[in-house]
Design a protein around this motif. Structure first.
Motif, mmCIF file in Angstrom:
data_model
loop_
_atom_site.group_PDB
_atom_site.id
_atom_site.type_symbol
_atom_site.label_atom_id
_atom_site.label_comp_id
_atom_site.label_asym_id
_atom_site.label_seq_id
_atom_site.Cartn_x
_atom_site.Cartn_y
_atom_site.Cartn_z
ATOM 1 N N ILE A 34 4.875 33.556 128.634
ATOM 2 C CA ILE A 34 4.767 33.387 130.084
ATOM 3 C C ILE A 34 6.152 33.446 130.729
ATOM 4 O O ILE A 34 6.347 34.103 131.751
ATOM 5 C CB ILE A 34 4.040 32.068 130.435
ATOM 6 C CG1 ILE A 34 2.566 32.164 130.021
ATOM 7 C CG2 ILE A 34 4.170 31.742 131.917
ATOM 8 C CD1 ILE A 34 1.806 30.879 130.132
ATOM 9 N N ARG A 38 7.320 36.315 133.434
ATOM 10 C CA ARG A 38 7.755 35.972 134.798
ATOM 11 C C ARG A 38 8.997 36.766 135.188
ATOM 12 O O ARG A 38 9.207 37.068 136.363
ATOM 13 C CB ARG A 38 8.061 34.479 134.893
ATOM 14 C CG ARG A 38 6.855 33.637 135.092
ATOM 15 C CD ARG A 38 7.255 32.212 135.432
ATOM 16 N NE ARG A 38 6.064 31.402 135.504
ATOM 17 C CZ ARG A 38 6.007 30.134 135.169
ATOM 18 N NH1 ARG A 38 7.092 29.511 134.742
ATOM 19 N NH2 ARG A 38 4.891 29.467 135.265
ATOM 20 N N LEU A 43 4.545 38.693 140.419
ATOM 21 C CA LEU A 43 3.457 38.190 139.576
ATOM 22 C C LEU A 43 2.102 38.761 139.967
ATOM 23 O O LEU A 43 1.190 38.823 139.143
ATOM 24 C CB LEU A 43 3.400 36.657 139.631
ATOM 25 C CG LEU A 43 4.622 35.920 139.077
ATOM 26 C CD1 LEU A 43 4.401 34.410 139.143
ATOM 27 C CD2 LEU A 43 4.948 36.340 137.670
ATOM 28 N N TYR A 49 2.135 39.078 132.678
ATOM 29 C CA TYR A 49 1.959 37.680 133.089
ATOM 30 C C TYR A 49 0.477 37.298 133.052
ATOM 31 O O TYR A 49 0.116 36.234 132.541
ATOM 32 C CB TYR A 49 2.525 37.470 134.496
ATOM 33 C CG TYR A 49 2.362 36.059 135.003
ATOM 34 C CD1 TYR A 49 3.193 35.042 134.548
ATOM 35 C CD2 TYR A 49 1.374 35.736 135.926
ATOM 36 C CE1 TYR A 49 3.048 33.737 135.010
ATOM 37 C CE2 TYR A 49 1.219 34.442 136.393
ATOM 38 C CZ TYR A 49 2.055 33.452 135.927
ATOM 39 O OH TYR A 49 1.900 32.152 136.374
ATOM 40 N N ASP A 50 -0.388 38.186 133.563
ATOM 41 C CA ASP A 50 -1.837 37.913 133.533
ATOM 42 C C ASP A 50 -2.331 37.741 132.104
ATOM 43 O O ASP A 50 -3.116 36.837 131.811
ATOM 44 C CB ASP A 50 -2.615 39.052 134.206
ATOM 45 C CG ASP A 50 -2.392 39.100 135.712
ATOM 46 O OD1 ASP A 50 -1.957 38.080 136.284
ATOM 47 O OD2 ASP A 50 -2.654 40.174 136.299
ATOM 48 N N ALA A 52 -0.581 36.836 129.444
ATOM 49 C CA ALA A 52 -0.025 35.599 128.892
ATOM 50 C C ALA A 52 -0.800 34.382 129.409
ATOM 51 O O ALA A 52 -1.075 33.447 128.649
ATOM 52 C CB ALA A 52 1.459 35.483 129.231
ATOM 53 N N LYS A 53 -1.153 34.405 130.696
ATOM 54 C CA LYS A 53 -1.940 33.295 131.257
ATOM 55 C C LYS A 53 -3.342 33.252 130.644
ATOM 56 O O LYS A 53 -3.884 32.174 130.385
ATOM 57 C CB LYS A 53 -2.031 33.405 132.786
ATOM 58 C CG LYS A 53 -0.726 33.138 133.506
ATOM 59 C CD LYS A 53 -0.165 31.757 133.233
ATOM 60 C CE LYS A 53 -0.819 30.720 134.098
ATOM 61 N NZ LYS A 53 -0.258 29.370 133.928
ATOM 62 N N ASN A 54 -3.952 34.429 130.397
ATOM 63 C CA ASN A 54 -5.251 34.462 129.722
ATOM 64 C C ASN A 54 -5.150 33.888 128.317
ATOM 65 O O ASN A 54 -6.027 33.146 127.866
ATOM 66 C CB ASN A 54 -5.796 35.896 129.658
ATOM 67 C CG ASN A 54 -6.310 36.391 130.987
ATOM 68 O OD1 ASN A 54 -6.631 35.597 131.872
ATOM 69 N ND2 ASN A 54 -6.371 37.701 131.136
ATOM 70 N N GLU A 55 -4.085 34.238 127.634
ATOM 71 C CA GLU A 55 -3.860 33.716 126.276
ATOM 72 C C GLU A 55 -3.696 32.195 126.313
ATOM 73 O O GLU A 55 -4.206 31.485 125.449
ATOM 74 C CB GLU A 55 -2.628 34.379 125.658
ATOM 75 C CG GLU A 55 -2.406 34.064 124.204
ATOM 76 C CD GLU A 55 -3.496 34.591 123.289
ATOM 77 O OE1 GLU A 55 -3.733 33.949 122.246
ATOM 78 O OE2 GLU A 55 -4.129 35.608 123.607
ATOM 79 N N GLN A 56 -3.012 31.698 127.327
ATOM 80 C CA GLN A 56 -2.843 30.255 127.477
ATOM 81 C C GLN A 56 -4.193 29.582 127.707
ATOM 82 O O GLN A 56 -4.476 28.524 127.143
ATOM 83 C CB GLN A 56 -1.896 29.964 128.644
ATOM 84 C CG GLN A 56 -1.601 28.491 128.819
ATOM 85 C CD GLN A 56 -0.679 28.245 130.006
ATOM 86 O OE1 GLN A 56 -0.890 28.799 131.086
ATOM 87 N NE2 GLN A 56 0.326 27.412 129.784
ATOM 88 N N GLY A 57 -5.051 30.198 128.505
ATOM 89 C CA GLY A 57 -6.388 29.654 128.747
ATOM 90 C C GLY A 57 -7.210 29.593 127.462
ATOM 91 O O GLY A 57 -7.907 28.605 127.198
ATOM 92 N N TYR A 60 -5.845 26.710 125.287
ATOM 93 C CA TYR A 60 -6.276 25.390 125.759
ATOM 94 C C TYR A 60 -7.762 25.161 125.483
ATOM 95 O O TYR A 60 -8.177 24.049 125.154
ATOM 96 C CB TYR A 60 -5.981 25.211 127.241
ATOM 97 C CG TYR A 60 -4.512 25.059 127.566
ATOM 98 C CD1 TYR A 60 -3.585 24.675 126.599
ATOM 99 C CD2 TYR A 60 -4.036 25.302 128.846
ATOM 100 C CE1 TYR A 60 -2.244 24.546 126.901
ATOM 101 C CE2 TYR A 60 -2.688 25.164 129.158
ATOM 102 C CZ TYR A 60 -1.803 24.783 128.175
ATOM 103 O OH TYR A 60 -0.473 24.646 128.479
#
Length: 158
Positions: A34, A38, A43, A49-50, A52-57, A60
């Motif tokens: 992420i 950035r 963004l 970035y999208d 990486a955020k999906n991977e973070q979701g 979690y």
């Protein structure tokens, strides 16, 4: 009432190790992805970035799932069971209605350990439910999509 996840001590240890890895190493990797994404600029048009955020979701979500499973895990003592009946942890050899012994001996496990493609079936599956508690020589009927199928228990191994 919450679910109870029945499993062996080995499976519990695997899940705890996975959770630890996800919370430490993998979490740091995703945070770094992420941070790098950035730096690529705007963004709103940044696919890195999208992603990486999906991977973070996903990360979690898996952490929450593992925490739920571990919170409600019940470790089975495979040695404190009826030795001549099908229970979790045993391997079962069955024959079909014509008396042909199936080539795979099925291992009965808790739902978190099942792998039907490799002969490891859950006690909660229709086949597993039908086998639970039976003894050698007994016949069980399994309700399958194609209709009822009968099997005879030929051998139980611990």
């Amino acid at each position: 009432m919450s679910n109870e996840y029945r499993m062996s001590q080995a499976r519990l240890d695997e899940l705890q190790t996975e959770l630890n890895f996800l919370k430490t190493t993998r979490s740091d990797e995703v945070a770094e992805q992420i941070k790098i994404a950035r730096g690529f600029g705007d963004l709103s048009e940044n696919s890195e970035y999208d992603e990486a955020k999906n991977e973070q979701g996903k990360l979690y979500s898996r952490i929450a799932e593992l925490e739920e499973i571990l919170q409600h895990a019940v470790v089975l003592d495979e040695n404190a069971t009826d030795n001549d009946a099908v229970t979790i942890g045993c391997k079962v050899t069955v024959a079909d209605e014509q008396g042909n012994i199936l080539p795979v001996a099925y291992k009965i496990v808790g739902s978190q350990e099942s792998d039907p493609m490799h002969g490891v079936i859950s006690e909660e599956s229709p086949f597993g439910k039908a086998l639970m508690g039976t003894k050698e020589g007994q016949t069980v009927t399994v309700d399958a999509p194609s209709g009822s199928i009968s099997y005879t228990v030929k051998k139980i191994e611990r």
